[in-house]
Design a protein around this motif. Structure first.
Motif, PDB file in Angstrom:
ATOM      1  N   ARG A  70      30.841  48.510  30.499  1.00 43.89           N
ATOM      2  CA  ARG A  70      31.682  47.648  31.326  1.00 43.89           C
ATOM      3  C   ARG A  70      32.054  46.409  30.533  1.00 43.89           C
ATOM      4  O   ARG A  70      31.427  46.096  29.510  1.00 43.89           O
ATOM      5  N   LEU A  71      33.080  45.715  30.994  1.00 41.18           N
ATOM      6  CA  LEU A  71      33.555  44.518  30.310  1.00 41.18           C
ATOM      7  C   LEU A  71      32.947  43.284  30.960  1.00 41.18           C
ATOM      8  O   LEU A  71      32.948  43.141  32.187  1.00 41.18           O
ATOM      9  N   VAL A  72      32.439  42.377  30.122  1.00 41.72           N
ATOM     10  CA  VAL A  72      31.801  41.160  30.628  1.00 41.72           C
ATOM     11  C   VAL A  72      32.245  39.961  29.793  1.00 41.72           C
ATOM     12  O   VAL A  72      32.732  40.105  28.666  1.00 41.72           O
ATOM     13  N   GLY A  73      32.072  38.766  30.368  1.00 47.18           N
ATOM     14  CA  GLY A  73      32.327  37.538  29.617  1.00 47.18           C
ATOM     15  C   GLY A  73      33.710  36.976  29.829  1.00 47.18           C
ATOM     16  O   GLY A  73      34.218  36.926  30.961  1.00 47.18           O
ATOM     17  N   ASP A  74      34.344  36.549  28.747  1.00 50.10           N
ATOM     18  CA  ASP A  74      35.652  35.898  28.775  1.00 50.10           C
ATOM     19  C   ASP A  74      36.729  36.885  29.214  1.00 50.10           C
ATOM     20  O   ASP A  74      36.863  37.963  28.642  1.00 50.10           O
ATOM     21  N   ILE A  75      37.530  36.522  30.214  1.00 50.18           N
ATOM     22  CA  ILE A  75      38.576  37.396  30.720  1.00 50.18           C
ATOM     23  C   ILE A  75      39.591  37.746  29.636  1.00 50.18           C
ATOM     24  O   ILE A  75      40.156  38.844  29.612  1.00 50.18           O
ATOM     25  N   ASP A  76      39.844  36.815  28.712  1.00 49.70           N
ATOM     26  CA  ASP A  76      40.826  37.049  27.654  1.00 49.70           C
ATOM     27  C   ASP A  76      40.239  37.761  26.444  1.00 49.70           C
ATOM     28  O   ASP A  76      40.973  38.337  25.644  1.00 49.70           O
ATOM     29  N   GLY A 138      41.651  41.221  36.608  1.00 49.57           N
ATOM     30  CA  GLY A 138      41.108  42.118  35.598  1.00 49.57           C
ATOM     31  C   GLY A 138      41.770  41.981  34.242  1.00 49.57           C
ATOM     32  O   GLY A 138      42.612  41.103  34.016  1.00 49.57           O
ATOM     33  N   GLY A 139      41.377  42.855  33.308  1.00 48.45           N
ATOM     34  CA  GLY A 139      41.873  42.770  31.940  1.00 48.45           C
ATOM     35  C   GLY A 139      42.293  44.119  31.403  1.00 48.45           C
ATOM     36  O   GLY A 139      42.570  45.047  32.169  1.00 48.45           O
ATOM     37  N   ARG A 140      42.312  44.231  30.086  1.00 48.35           N
ATOM     38  CA  ARG A 140      42.747  45.449  29.395  1.00 48.35           C
ATOM     39  C   ARG A 140      41.578  46.023  28.612  1.00 48.35           C
ATOM     40  O   ARG A 140      40.772  45.282  28.054  1.00 48.35           O
TER      41      ARG A 140
END
Length: 327
Positions: A70-76, A138-140
């Motif tokens: 999963r993706l964590v931390g800074d949105i960018d 969300g992000g990419r």
């Protein structure tokens, strides 16, 4: 014997290559050992495109089945970590794999990514804050971002969005435009070739983005003695950006009316009234786009116009895909 007008401009590129998330082709590479088979891709689109499947997580050596990430931390600039073991960080590996695959798969004309995937999702992928709550929007995915950064003009789409008829038609139109441009580049970019390419896309651009159509025309109009090879990359980037904007019933109607103008001196009053009635039905949402287009093509077969015959708009993708039957 003259060639029917609607045949002259149909795409001639044979089966453009599309990258695709391997799970969408039914390959069991998901973290849980499953797949996400897309019947649209395997049953319908595979007749017209050569798919090149890839799974970045398997590509970097993760097994099947495996711990989900999963993706964590800074949105960018999020990090891809294990959902159970957060010390497992595969961010750099996925990014480097995306860059490498982008370099290796440089003959693609488009890419279909798995939605919501932390490696492959194009948008709205959940990115979690340190407190466990997801960011809004969300992000990419890491792999998708690295790949797309290498090929910013490449038509890309997520599998789920392709279920929308308008987005599906838009994506396939862009894929064939990308393929046509690559063919132009391979044959050599000249001032004349660039101008003729733009002329063929006049009404397609007018349907997608009328403002950008005029801007691109002005760009080529001021080409002067400039080297067309220097202008071409910027032109193409703006072209693909314009084509990404989905056409609407209003803009399609405008284009249909423009095309009617080429028949005003060759068909009778009753035929003109019939065409106008069908275009009005389309504008009101009573009939799909294929109906007025079919009628116009009929009249252009009877009364060919060389300029109209070259227009990509009348057939931007293979007719048998039937993409304009539902928009």
């Amino acid at each position: 014997m003259s060639t029917p007008a609607h045949r002259l401009h149909a795409p001639s590129i044979s089966k453009p290559k599309l990258g695709i998330s391997a799970c969408l082709m039914g390959v069991e590479v998901r973290f849980n050992g499953g797949h996400k088979l897309s019947h649209l891709c395997t049953d319908s689109l595979s007749q017209y495109f050569d798919f090149v499947p890839a799974c970045p997580e398997v590509g970097i050596g993760m097994g099947v089945p495996r711990q989900a990430i999963r993706l964590v931390g800074d949105i960018d600039k999020p990090q891809a970590v294990g959902s159970v073991d957060s010390d497992m960080n595969v961010t750099q590996a996925l990014a480097e794999y995306g860059e490498r695959m982008a370099d290796e798969m440089d003959d693609l004309c488009g890419y279909i990514f798995m939605q919501k995937s932390p490696s492959c999702g194009l948008e709205r992928v959940k990115v979690y804050r340190e407190n466990g709550a997801p960011f809004d929007g969300g992000g990419r995915g890491i792999y998708a971002k690295a790949f797309c950064d290498r090929h910013p003009d490449l038509p890309v789409e997520e599998d789920g969005r392709l279920n929308d008829p308008v987005l599906r038609e838009n994506f396939v139109t862009r894929v064939y435009a990308y393929a046509a441009w690559q063919a132009l580049v391979d044959s050599g970019i000249t001032r004349r070739a660039l101008t003729e390419f733009h002329s063929r896309y006049k009404y397609q651009l007018m349907a997608n983005d009328p403002v950008q159509y005029r801007a691109l025309g002005n760009l080529l109009g001021t080409m002067g003695k400039s080297d067309p090879k220097e202008i071409a990359p910027g032109y193409f980037s703006q072209l693909m950006s314009a084509l990404k904007k989905p056409a609407t019933r209003r803009t399609h109607t405008n284009v249909l009316q423009h095309l009617c103008g080429y028949l005003r001196k060759t068909i009778g009053t009753e035929d003109k009234q019939e065409i106008q009635a069908v275009i009005d039905q389309y504008h009101q949402g009573i009939v799909p786009l294929v109906v007025p287009l079919t009628l116009l093509k009929h009249h252009f077969r009877q009364h060919p116009d060389p300029y109209v015959a070259l227009q990509v708009y009348l057939q931007p993708h293979p007719e048998n895909l039937s993409l304009r039957n539902a928009i």
